[in-house]
Scaffold this motif. Sequence first.
Motif, PDB file in Angstrom:
ATOM      1  N   ALA A  42       0.858  -1.191   0.000  1.00  0.00           N
ATOM      2  CA  ALA A  42       0.000   0.000   0.000  1.00  0.00           C
ATOM      3  C   ALA A  42       0.890   1.236   0.000  1.00  0.00           C
ATOM      4  N   GLU A  43       0.357   2.326  -0.515  1.00  0.00           N
ATOM      5  CA  GLU A  43       1.156   3.550  -0.637  1.00  0.00           C
ATOM      6  C   GLU A  43       1.661   4.051   0.704  1.00  0.00           C
ATOM      7  N   THR A  44       0.972   3.739   1.777  1.00  0.00           N
ATOM      8  CA  THR A  44       1.382   4.244   3.075  1.00  0.00           C
ATOM      9  C   THR A  44       2.056   3.184   3.943  1.00  0.00           C
ATOM     10  N   ASP A  45       2.438   2.059   3.373  1.00  0.00           N
ATOM     11  CA  ASP A  45       3.204   1.056   4.116  1.00  0.00           C
ATOM     12  C   ASP A  45       4.683   1.409   4.043  1.00  0.00           C
ATOM     13  N   PRO A  50       2.661   0.470   8.966  1.00  0.00           N
ATOM     14  CA  PRO A  50       2.267   1.761   8.390  1.00  0.00           C
ATOM     15  C   PRO A  50       3.421   2.762   8.457  1.00  0.00           C
ATOM     16  N   SER A  51       3.563   3.526   7.406  1.00  0.00           N
ATOM     17  CA  SER A  51       4.627   4.536   7.388  1.00  0.00           C
ATOM     18  C   SER A  51       4.170   5.791   8.100  1.00  0.00           C
ATOM     19  N   GLN A  95      11.379   6.785  -0.360  1.00  0.00           N
ATOM     20  CA  GLN A  95      10.823   5.689   0.421  1.00  0.00           C
ATOM     21  C   GLN A  95       9.976   6.198   1.577  1.00  0.00           C
ATOM     22  N   ALA A  96       8.930   5.407   1.862  1.00  0.00           N
ATOM     23  CA  ALA A  96       8.107   5.631   3.049  1.00  0.00           C
ATOM     24  C   ALA A  96       8.745   4.869   4.205  1.00  0.00           C
ATOM     25  N   LEU A  97       8.684   5.445   5.401  1.00  0.00           N
ATOM     26  CA  LEU A  97       9.336   4.846   6.570  1.00  0.00           C
ATOM     27  C   LEU A  97       8.383   4.771   7.752  1.00  0.00           C
TER      28      LEU A  97
END
Length: 163
Positions: A2-5, A17-18, A27-29
Amino acid sequence: MAETDCSICDLRHFTNPSTAWCSECDQALCDECKEYHRVFRGTHNHETIGIDDYLSLTQSVNVYTSHCSTHKDKYQMYCQTHDIPLCLFCVEEHGECKNVIHLSKKTKEIKTSDSWMDTEQTLEDIAENIDKMEAEAKKECRRFWRTKGINFSEYQSSPTGNQ
């Protein structure tokens, strides 16, 4: 994913979840990976922004891809003179430009700019006005249906009523 993982956790086959976004790493963190990112020698100078801030960036910022179409290298800088993102190869071509800054600084500037805040306030005002207009329209519908001797809530639940 998912875009927010969290991107790092996803590579490790975890789902977290990021909470932050690093534009330099693209990158999402999550909280844990953000902490490692903050202290790791290769990334400790990277600035992150909140994931909500990243996701709410204006469309004009989001139209930029993360990589230069000419050099296929990641954008890392921003030329304020020409108003374009730059990869490190492009920076060399903009050697005469005096207003080249880190891309992460530009994204932070956008989020804290007066025009961004004005836009945000305007959108909040519009949403509030829409809510008021919707409430007023429902009130007027109820008043209209009462004059016809029909209970508005019965009309809404009927097959021909708008729901």
